[in-house]
Design a protein around this motif. Structure first.
Motif, mmCIF file in Angstrom:
data_model
loop_
_atom_site.group_PDB
_atom_site.id
_atom_site.type_symbol
_atom_site.label_atom_id
_atom_site.label_comp_id
_atom_site.label_asym_id
_atom_site.label_seq_id
_atom_site.Cartn_x
_atom_site.Cartn_y
_atom_site.Cartn_z
ATOM 1 N N TYR A 59 0.848 -1.203 0.000
ATOM 2 C CA TYR A 59 0.000 0.000 0.000
ATOM 3 C C TYR A 59 0.880 1.248 0.000
ATOM 4 C CZ TYR A 59 -3.368 3.512 1.482
ATOM 5 O OH TYR A 59 -4.147 4.645 1.562
ATOM 6 N N ASP A 60 1.919 1.246 0.848
ATOM 7 C CA ASP A 60 2.817 2.395 0.918
ATOM 8 C C ASP A 60 3.549 2.619 -0.405
ATOM 9 O OD1 ASP A 60 2.095 2.885 3.507
ATOM 10 O OD2 ASP A 60 3.898 2.010 4.399
ATOM 11 N N ALA A 61 3.890 1.511 -1.081
ATOM 12 C CA ALA A 61 4.629 1.624 -2.341
ATOM 13 C C ALA A 61 3.730 2.112 -3.472
ATOM 14 C CB ALA A 61 5.238 0.274 -2.706
ATOM 15 N N GLY A 62 2.431 1.847 -3.344
ATOM 16 C CA GLY A 62 1.501 2.285 -4.385
ATOM 17 C C GLY A 62 1.876 1.716 -5.739
ATOM 18 N N ASP A 63 1.887 2.571 -6.735
ATOM 19 C CA ASP A 63 2.231 2.157 -8.104
ATOM 20 C C ASP A 63 3.674 2.492 -8.452
ATOM 21 O OD1 ASP A 63 -0.356 1.194 -8.593
ATOM 22 O OD2 ASP A 63 -1.060 3.202 -9.140
ATOM 23 N N ALA A 64 4.475 2.765 -7.438
ATOM 24 C CA ALA A 64 5.875 3.140 -7.697
ATOM 25 C C ALA A 64 6.608 2.025 -8.425
ATOM 26 C CB ALA A 64 6.576 3.460 -6.382
ATOM 27 N N LYS A 65 7.460 2.412 -9.343
ATOM 28 C CA LYS A 65 8.221 1.437 -10.105
ATOM 29 C C LYS A 65 9.379 0.895 -9.267
ATOM 30 C CE LYS A 65 7.172 3.476 -14.612
ATOM 31 N NZ LYS A 65 7.737 4.068 -15.842
ATOM 32 N N PRO A 66 9.819 -0.347 -9.549
ATOM 33 C CA PRO A 66 10.957 -0.917 -8.819
ATOM 34 C C PRO A 66 12.177 0.004 -8.896
ATOM 35 C CG PRO A 66 9.894 -2.582 -10.171
ATOM 36 C CD PRO A 66 9.267 -1.266 -10.554
ATOM 37 N N GLY A 67 12.903 0.099 -7.785
ATOM 38 C CA GLY A 67 14.115 0.900 -7.758
ATOM 39 C C GLY A 67 13.904 2.365 -7.443
ATOM 40 N N THR A 68 12.643 2.797 -7.299
ATOM 41 C CA THR A 68 12.382 4.202 -6.975
ATOM 42 C C THR A 68 12.593 4.447 -5.488
ATOM 43 O OG1 THR A 68 10.023 3.688 -6.790
ATOM 44 C CG2 THR A 68 10.804 4.540 -8.913
ATOM 45 N N GLU A 69 12.559 5.720 -5.102
ATOM 46 C CA GLU A 69 12.903 6.091 -3.731
ATOM 47 C C GLU A 69 12.003 5.438 -2.688
ATOM 48 O OE1 GLU A 69 15.547 7.704 -2.416
ATOM 49 O OE2 GLU A 69 16.278 7.492 -4.466
ATOM 50 N N ILE A 70 10.716 5.322 -2.976
ATOM 51 C CA ILE A 70 9.818 4.719 -1.981
ATOM 52 C C ILE A 70 10.200 3.269 -1.714
ATOM 53 C CG2 ILE A 70 8.108 4.109 -3.755
ATOM 54 C CD1 ILE A 70 7.470 4.951 -0.018
ATOM 55 N N TRP A 71 10.567 2.532 -2.773
ATOM 56 C CA TRP A 71 10.990 1.140 -2.572
ATOM 57 C C TRP A 71 12.303 1.076 -1.799
ATOM 58 C CZ3 TRP A 71 8.095 -2.884 -2.636
ATOM 59 C CH2 TRP A 71 6.978 -2.961 -3.472
ATOM 60 N N LYS A 72 13.205 2.002 -2.093
ATOM 61 C CA LYS A 72 14.477 2.037 -1.370
ATOM 62 C C LYS A 72 14.260 2.327 0.117
ATOM 63 C CE LYS A 72 17.234 3.515 -5.363
ATOM 64 N NZ LYS A 72 18.039 4.620 -5.954
ATOM 65 N N LYS A 73 13.320 3.247 0.402
ATOM 66 C CA LYS A 73 13.038 3.577 1.793
ATOM 67 C C LYS A 73 12.425 2.400 2.525
ATOM 68 C CE LYS A 73 10.337 6.731 4.690
ATOM 69 N NZ LYS A 73 9.351 7.838 4.714
ATOM 70 N N LEU A 74 11.454 1.735 1.895
ATOM 71 C CA LEU A 74 10.828 0.572 2.522
ATOM 72 C C LEU A 74 11.849 -0.530 2.758
ATOM 73 C CD1 LEU A 74 7.490 0.438 0.510
ATOM 74 C CD2 LEU A 74 7.744 1.022 2.930
ATOM 75 N N ALA A 75 12.701 -0.781 1.766
ATOM 76 C CA ALA A 75 13.730 -1.818 1.912
ATOM 77 C C ALA A 75 14.668 -1.496 3.066
ATOM 78 C CB ALA A 75 14.508 -1.971 0.605
ATOM 79 N N ALA A 76 15.050 -0.219 3.187
ATOM 80 C CA ALA A 76 15.969 0.177 4.256
ATOM 81 C C ALA A 76 15.332 -0.008 5.628
ATOM 82 C CB ALA A 76 16.403 1.632 4.064
ATOM 83 N N GLU A 77 14.028 0.310 5.753
ATOM 84 C CA GLU A 77 13.353 0.155 7.036
ATOM 85 C C GLU A 77 13.253 -1.311 7.444
ATOM 86 O OE1 GLU A 77 9.623 2.059 6.380
ATOM 87 O OE2 GLU A 77 10.385 4.078 6.773
ATOM 88 N N ALA A 110 10.808 -5.629 -3.594
ATOM 89 C CA ALA A 110 10.001 -5.507 -4.794
ATOM 90 C C ALA A 110 8.637 -6.140 -4.559
ATOM 91 C CB ALA A 110 10.708 -6.171 -5.976
ATOM 92 N N ARG A 111 7.768 -5.974 -5.522
ATOM 93 C CA ARG A 111 6.425 -6.540 -5.483
ATOM 94 C C ARG A 111 6.358 -7.710 -6.468
ATOM 95 N NH1 ARG A 111 1.262 -3.882 -5.045
ATOM 96 N NH2 ARG A 111 2.335 -1.874 -5.090
ATOM 97 N N GLU A 112 5.769 -8.802 -6.013
ATOM 98 C CA GLU A 112 5.431 -9.908 -6.899
ATOM 99 C C GLU A 112 3.967 -10.242 -6.668
ATOM 100 O OE1 GLU A 112 7.960 -13.307 -6.722
ATOM 101 O OE2 GLU A 112 9.760 -12.185 -7.288
ATOM 102 N N GLY A 113 3.119 -9.769 -7.563
ATOM 103 C CA GLY A 113 1.689 -9.951 -7.359
ATOM 104 C C GLY A 113 1.237 -9.205 -6.115
ATOM 105 N N HIS A 114 0.684 -9.949 -5.157
ATOM 106 C CA HIS A 114 0.209 -9.351 -3.908
ATOM 107 C C HIS A 114 1.183 -9.578 -2.760
ATOM 108 C CE1 HIS A 114 -3.607 -8.425 -5.743
ATOM 109 N NE2 HIS A 114 -3.758 -9.683 -6.114
ATOM 110 N N GLN A 115 2.435 -9.886 -3.094
ATOM 111 C CA GLN A 115 3.414 -10.192 -2.048
ATOM 112 C C GLN A 115 4.651 -9.315 -2.166
ATOM 113 O OE1 GLN A 115 3.064 -14.599 -3.023
ATOM 114 N NE2 GLN A 115 3.341 -14.709 -0.798
#
Length: 211
Positions: A59-77, A110-115
């Motif tokens: 939900y937090d990542a929304g439609d963000a593409k892989p490698g974008t800042e939101i994904w980097k932030k989530l991965a870091a957390e 990253a996102r794979e389907g709903h996971q």
């Protein structure tokens, strides 16, 4: 109680599962042994989180593409929580724990389907010899709040360089009836005694044996 995932809304979603019995969250594992110059240097790990556990992150990542800042932030957390619990992993050699470096050289989410999928390299603090050696590897949440397991024996793999020299075997424990009953008795608010290491009693063990 240990948590792999940092966001409070996510914990609410996880706890929306049945209010009794550990575990409450599930992570499917895949691991590859990393070798360099004939030595054991780390583990490449891939953790796929169940859909309920993934929901808040996605939900937090929304439609963000892989490698974008939101994904980097989530991965870091998430990675910070994993590192804080020693990667939820133990490697044993000659009766001693093998230590890890405190920061992985690479990681991502990253996102794979709903996971949600977390990948990272778990680096050993020092390269370890392989020839004639045996290692034991387990990944688990000590509280057993999160079930961390492999779906099949081939989910742990060797690099091509070790295919003729080493072999992998996996064992899945059968906890006692009392231990299983105790796990079933715990609700989402409960944590088992720390020295019990409840999750370890359910943890699969991978043996790496080299000639």
């Amino acid at each position: 109680m240990l948590r792999i995932l940092p966001a409070l809304p996510l914990l609410t979603l996880v706890c929306a599962a049945p209010s009794f019995a550990h575990p409450h969250s599930f992570i499917t594992l895949k691991t590859q042994i990393i070798e360099k110059d004939g030595q054991f240097t780390g583990l490449h790990m891939r953790w796929v989180m169940d859909e309920i556990t993934s929901a808040d992150l996605l939900y937090d990542a929304g439609d963000a593409k892989p490698g974008t800042e939101i994904w980097k932030k989530l991965a870091a957390e998430v990675m910070a929580n994993v590192i804080g619990q020693h990667y939820f992993t133990e490697v044993w050699h000659d009766g001693k724990k093998v230590t890890f470096l405190p920061v992985p050289p690479e990681y991502g989410m990253a996102r794979e389907g709903h996971q949600a999928v977390l990948t990272f390299i778990l680096p050993l603090a020092k390269p370890q010899p392989l020839a004639g050696q045996r290692y034991s590897i387990s990944t688990f949440d000590p509280t057993y709040y999160v079930d961390m397991s492999y779906e099949a024996t081939h989910d742990v793999t060797l690099p091509a360089a070790l295919a003729g020299q080493c072999k992998l075997t996996m064992t899945t424990p059968t906890p006692t009836a009392d231990t299983q009953a105790f796990a079933l008795s715990l609700d989402k608010e409960d944590a088992p005694p720390e020295d019990m290491e409840l999750g370890k009693q359910f943890a699969q063990k991978v043996e790496l044996q080299c000639q």
